[in-house]
Design a protein around this motif. Structure first.
Motif, PDB file in Angstrom:
ATOM      1  N   ILE A  75      19.503  39.777  80.985  1.00  0.00           N
ATOM      2  CA  ILE A  75      18.493  38.928  81.135  1.00  0.00           C
ATOM      3  C   ILE A  75      17.222  39.715  81.603  1.00  0.00           C
ATOM      4  O   ILE A  75      17.428  40.536  82.743  1.00  0.00           O
ATOM      5  N   GLY A  76      16.166  39.571  81.122  1.00  0.00           N
ATOM      6  CA  GLY A  76      14.699  40.461  81.335  1.00  0.00           C
ATOM      7  C   GLY A  76      13.644  39.386  80.881  1.00  0.00           C
ATOM      8  O   GLY A  76      13.811  38.635  80.064  1.00  0.00           O
ATOM      9  N   ASP A  77      12.435  40.097  81.493  1.00  0.00           N
ATOM     10  CA  ASP A  77      11.166  39.388  81.067  1.00  0.00           C
ATOM     11  C   ASP A  77      10.420  40.305  80.114  1.00  0.00           C
ATOM     12  O   ASP A  77       9.330  39.718  79.522  1.00  0.00           O
ATOM     13  N   ASP A  78      11.038  41.283  79.352  1.00  0.00           N
ATOM     14  CA  ASP A  78      10.356  41.981  78.167  1.00  0.00           C
ATOM     15  C   ASP A  78      11.248  42.145  77.027  1.00  0.00           C
ATOM     16  O   ASP A  78      12.430  42.589  77.084  1.00  0.00           O
ATOM     17  N   VAL A  79      10.783  41.370  75.919  1.00  0.00           N
ATOM     18  CA  VAL A  79      11.865  41.026  74.952  1.00  0.00           C
ATOM     19  C   VAL A  79      11.995  42.446  74.300  1.00  0.00           C
ATOM     20  O   VAL A  79      12.998  42.375  73.445  1.00  0.00           O
ATOM     21  N   GLU A  80      11.311  43.363  74.273  1.00  0.00           N
ATOM     22  CA  GLU A  80      11.386  44.724  73.718  1.00  0.00           C
ATOM     23  C   GLU A  80      12.160  45.639  74.470  1.00  0.00           C
ATOM     24  O   GLU A  80      13.177  46.061  74.517  1.00  0.00           O
ATOM     25  N   SER A  81      11.393  45.975  75.859  1.00  0.00           N
ATOM     26  CA  SER A  81      12.016  46.934  76.616  1.00  0.00           C
ATOM     27  C   SER A  81      13.263  46.645  77.595  1.00  0.00           C
ATOM     28  O   SER A  81      14.292  47.550  77.657  1.00  0.00           O
ATOM     29  N   ASP A  82      13.509  45.256  77.556  1.00  0.00           N
ATOM     30  CA  ASP A  82      14.827  44.926  78.136  1.00  0.00           C
ATOM     31  C   ASP A  82      15.803  44.381  77.120  1.00  0.00           C
ATOM     32  O   ASP A  82      17.089  44.576  77.191  1.00  0.00           O
ATOM     33  N   LEU A  83      15.099  43.762  75.998  1.00  0.00           N
ATOM     34  CA  LEU A  83      16.306  43.164  75.180  1.00  0.00           C
ATOM     35  C   LEU A  83      16.322  43.552  73.817  1.00  0.00           C
ATOM     36  O   LEU A  83      17.113  43.142  72.946  1.00  0.00           O
ATOM     37  N   GLY A  84      15.454  44.810  73.751  1.00  0.00           N
ATOM     38  CA  GLY A  84      15.594  45.422  72.347  1.00  0.00           C
ATOM     39  C   GLY A  84      16.320  46.336  72.094  1.00  0.00           C
ATOM     40  O   GLY A  84      17.298  46.477  72.926  1.00  0.00           O
ATOM     41  N   GLY A  85      16.221  46.999  71.295  1.00  0.00           N
ATOM     42  CA  GLY A  85      17.067  48.528  70.931  1.00  0.00           C
ATOM     43  C   GLY A  85      18.416  48.308  70.926  1.00  0.00           C
ATOM     44  O   GLY A  85      19.071  47.475  70.470  1.00  0.00           O
ATOM     45  N   GLY A  86      19.227  48.966  71.981  1.00  0.00           N
ATOM     46  CA  GLY A  86      20.384  49.082  72.334  1.00  0.00           C
ATOM     47  C   GLY A  86      21.097  47.847  72.724  1.00  0.00           C
ATOM     48  O   GLY A  86      22.471  47.567  72.295  1.00  0.00           O
ATOM     49  N   ALA A  87      20.384  46.845  73.206  1.00  0.00           N
ATOM     50  CA  ALA A  87      20.692  45.319  73.683  1.00  0.00           C
ATOM     51  C   ALA A  87      21.034  44.802  72.365  1.00  0.00           C
ATOM     52  O   ALA A  87      22.207  44.260  72.275  1.00  0.00           O
ATOM     53  N   ALA A  88      20.165  44.822  71.405  1.00  0.00           N
ATOM     54  CA  ALA A  88      20.316  44.066  70.345  1.00  0.00           C
ATOM     55  C   ALA A  88      21.480  44.831  69.498  1.00  0.00           C
ATOM     56  O   ALA A  88      22.367  44.181  68.867  1.00  0.00           O
ATOM     57  N   GLU A  89      21.555  46.032  69.325  1.00  0.00           N
ATOM     58  CA  GLU A  89      22.520  47.123  68.664  1.00  0.00           C
ATOM     59  C   GLU A  89      23.870  46.659  68.922  1.00  0.00           C
ATOM     60  O   GLU A  89      24.848  46.500  68.235  1.00  0.00           O
ATOM     61  N   LEU A  90      24.023  46.468  70.341  1.00  0.00           N
ATOM     62  CA  LEU A  90      25.463  46.410  70.943  1.00  0.00           C
ATOM     63  C   LEU A  90      25.790  44.851  70.546  1.00  0.00           C
ATOM     64  O   LEU A  90      27.029  44.594  71.328  1.00  0.00           O
ATOM     65  N   GLY A  91      25.268  43.926  70.452  1.00  0.00           N
ATOM     66  CA  GLY A  91      25.520  42.554  70.354  1.00  0.00           C
ATOM     67  C   GLY A  91      25.546  41.802  71.819  1.00  0.00           C
ATOM     68  O   GLY A  91      26.122  40.988  71.916  1.00  0.00           O
ATOM     69  N   LEU A  92      24.758  42.235  72.643  1.00  0.00           N
ATOM     70  CA  LEU A  92      24.915  41.661  74.163  1.00  0.00           C
ATOM     71  C   LEU A  92      23.979  40.209  73.808  1.00  0.00           C
ATOM     72  O   LEU A  92      23.309  40.190  72.721  1.00  0.00           O
ATOM     73  N   TRP A  93      24.539  39.289  74.835  1.00  0.00           N
ATOM     74  CA  TRP A  93      23.973  37.877  74.632  1.00  0.00           C
ATOM     75  C   TRP A  93      22.447  38.107  75.381  1.00  0.00           C
ATOM     76  O   TRP A  93      22.488  38.350  76.280  1.00  0.00           O
ATOM     77  N   ARG A  94      21.492  37.922  74.592  1.00  0.00           N
ATOM     78  CA  ARG A  94      20.121  38.304  75.179  1.00  0.00           C
ATOM     79  C   ARG A  94      19.189  37.221  75.694  1.00  0.00           C
ATOM     80  O   ARG A  94      18.995  36.437  74.717  1.00  0.00           O
ATOM     81  N   VAL A  95      18.994  37.220  76.941  1.00  0.00           N
ATOM     82  CA  VAL A  95      18.272  36.179  77.651  1.00  0.00           C
ATOM     83  C   VAL A  95      16.994  36.476  78.060  1.00  0.00           C
ATOM     84  O   VAL A  95      16.756  37.356  78.769  1.00  0.00           O
TER      85      VAL A  95
END
Lengths: 309, 309
Positions: B249-269
Motif C-alpha cells: 500500500i502506497g501513495d505513488d503508483v510508480e515508485s511504490d507499486l510499480g516495477g518489482g511490486a507488479a512483477e512479483l504479483g503483489l496485491w497493489r493498493v
C-alpha cells in the motif's frame, strides 16, 4: 567524394588541429603565414569555455604563433565570445551563470547594466564547464530557475498551464555538451555534458548549444567575414561569400564538423591529428567529412596549390 | 478490478501513506494497532536514504506511533537497510559511497573489515541522496571508478576489450532515481535521479536500483516474513506465504507499486493521500493498481472486516 569547390575562407579548430597541448601541429605556424599572405581569410573556432579570448591568444603566441603566422583577437571565436550576442538577441537581462570567474566576466560584459539587480527574476541559465561551480546548491538554483520556482521569480511563479511558456522564457544555454575530457593526469574525467543532462532530466527543459557545432555559432562567425569584406576596400563587390565556398577543418568529426557545419553546407575537412582515430569518419550516425587530410599544414599546402591553377 | 485475494501480510509505505510530514494520516495509529492485534504481519518500506533506521523509528514514535500502534526496528526497511545484503551477496569489498554520513555508517557496518584499505581498488559505487556529497570532485571520482580509471584501480586498468567486464565489476548501485523532491521551503528541488543520470551519461554504465520498487528489495523484505514464521511457534507449517497473498500500500503508483511490486504479483493498493493526484492511476505507461482506497486506515478497516467473514 565530390570535388572540392573553390574555397574562399577557412574556419579552423584549435586544439588537436592547430596545436596539441602546447605544441603547434607540424608546419602549422608556417601554413598560417602562407594563408595570410595569400589573402585567404580565416577564423578560429574553439569550444574552450574556461578562459577568455585574450588568454587563449596569448597562449597561442607563446607556442610560436606570431608574426605572419600569428593570430589576431578578432579572428578568435569561442562559445563564450558568441554568447553575448545570443543574450542580446533574445533580450535576456539576468541569466544565472554557471561558469568560471573569467568566463563569467566575459559574459557579464555583454549584459545590460542592471544584471546584478537582485529584485529582477533570473531569465535564463548559461552554463560552461566549471567544476568548482557544479555543486548541488548551484545546480539546484539553476533547476529552480528553469522550473520558475527560483526565489528571484517569486510573484512571477507560473501556473501549470503557463509552464511551457515559462520554460521558453528561461532557456538553458550551454557552451557544448561533451561527455568527457582528458584530465591533466591522462585519465578521463566528466565534462560539461553530463551536468547538462542532469538539469534536463530534472526539469524537462532541453538545452540549447551556443558553441560548436551549433548552426547559429557558425553563422555568427561567418558573418564576420562579410563584415570584414564590407569594411575593406578590397571587397569582392557583388560576388557574395556563400557557405559552400567556406571550409571548416577540425579533428572531431562530430563536435567540429557535425550539426550546423553539415546543415550549412560548409566544406568539411577532417585532420588525422589530435583526437582523430582511424575509422571514426565511417561510424554509424556520423555524416562523413568531405575530405580527410594528414594535417592542417598539408591541407593548406594543397589548397594553395589548387588555387594557383 | 479483480477480487481481492485473502491477504496475509502487508507492505506499507511511510511518507504520504502512514504519515504526511510530522502528522499520521487520519486513523493510521489506531489502524496499525488493529493490524497487530489481528496478527497480520507487516513491514514498512521506505526509500528514505538520508537517515538511519533507528532515527526514522524515533521520528515515527514522536508522531504518536507507539504502544500497539508502534513500530519495531525489524519491521522498518529502507534501501540503506537492504544495501548491506546486496554488497555481501555480490562480494563487493570496497565501494565508493556517495551518501550522507549517517547512511554511510550504516552501509560500512556491512562491509568486510578491510573496506578502508586504500591499497584495494574500489569495486562499486553506492549512491544515495546526499546534496553535500554531490560535488564535481566526488562525482568525477565515481565516474573514474566506473571507467576503471580511478587511482585505486591503477594496475587493474582495463583494456578496451575488457571494458564491459570491468563495468560489471564496478556496478553503480543507487537507492532510487526520483527526479525531484519537495524542498522544506515548498519549492521543488533536484533529487537523486538527475545525478544518477549524469553518471550514466558520462560512463555508459546503467544504474541498478537497490530500493523500491526493485524486485530484489521486495524479495528481501518478504523474506523476513518467512524468517519470522519459521522462528515463531505460531507458524503456518506447510502453508507457505505466496506473493499474491501479500499487499503493498502506497501513495505513488510508480515508485511504490510499480516495477518489482507488479512483477512479483503483489496485491497493489493505492491510497488517496500524500502525493496522490486524481487520475494518476490511469496514466499511459502506468500499470493500474488493484485497488484505490481513501486512506491507509480505511483499507485496514475494510481488510479486517473481510477477514472476519
Amino acid at each position: 567524394m565530390s570535388t572540392r569547390p573553390r574555397l574562399r575562407a577557412l574556419l579552423i579548430d584549435l586544439s588537436g588541429t592547430l596545436h596539441i597541448g602546447n605544441e603547434p601541429t607540424s608546419g602549422a605556424v608556417h601554413a598560417l603565414g602562407r594563408l595570410r599572405a595569400a589573402n585567404i581569410p580565416f577564423r578560429f573556432c574553439s569550444n574552450t569555455s574556461k578562459e577568455s579570448t585574450e588568454s587563449i591568444r596569448q597562449r597561442l603566441e607563446a607556442m610560436g604563433f606570431s608574426g605572419e603566422g600569428g593570430i589576431r583577437s578578432e579572428e578568435l571565436w569561442t562559445s563564450i565570445g558568441v554568447i553575448g550576442g545570443v543574450l542580446r538577441e533574445r533580450g535576456i537581462k539576468r541569466p544565472l551563470i554557471l561558469a568560471s570567474d573569467s568566463a563569467k566576466e566575459d559574459i557579464m560584459h555583454h549584459l545590460p547594466s542592471g544584471h546584478s539587480d537582485e529584485t529582477q527574476p533570473h531569465d535564463a541559465i548559461v552554463m560552461a564547464f566549471a567544476p568548482s561551480q557544479f555543486s548541488y546548491a548551484n545546480l539546484d538554483s539553476a533547476f529552480r530557475v528553469l522550473m520558475g520556482e527560483h526565489p528571484s521569480q517569486q510573484g512571477t511563479k507560473f501556473s501549470a498551464s503557463e509552464q511551457s511558456e515559462a520554460r521558453s522564457r528561461a532557456p538553458l544555454l550551454v557552451t557544448h555538451r561533451s561527455r568527457t575530457l582528458q584530465g591533466s593526469d591522462g585519465a578521463l574525467s566528466m565534462a560539461l555534458g553530463p551536468f547538462v543532462t542532469a538539469l534536463e532530466h530534472a526539469s524537462g527543459v532541453s538545452a540549447e548549444i551556443v558553441g560548436k557545432p551549433a548552426r547559429s555559432f557558425f553563422q555568427t562567425v561567418i558573418g564576420t567575414f562579410k563584415e570584414a569584406e564590407k569594411s575593406s576596400s578590397s571587397g569582392r563587390g557583388g560576388d557574395e561569400l556563400s557557405s559552400s565556398s567556406i571550409a571548416i577543418i577540425g579533428d572531431d568529426v562530430e563536435s567540429d564538423l557535425g550539426g550546423g557545419a553539415a546543415e550549412l553546407g560548409l566544406w568539411r575537412v577532417l585532420v588525422r591529428t589530435g583526437k582523430y582515430r582511424p575509422g571514426v569518419e565511417k561510424k554509424d550516425g556520423v555524416s562523413p567529412p568531405d575530405e580527410v587530410v594528414d594535417s592542417f599544414a598539408s591541407f593548406v599546402e594543397d589548397l594553395l596549390q589548387s588555387l594557383k591553377q
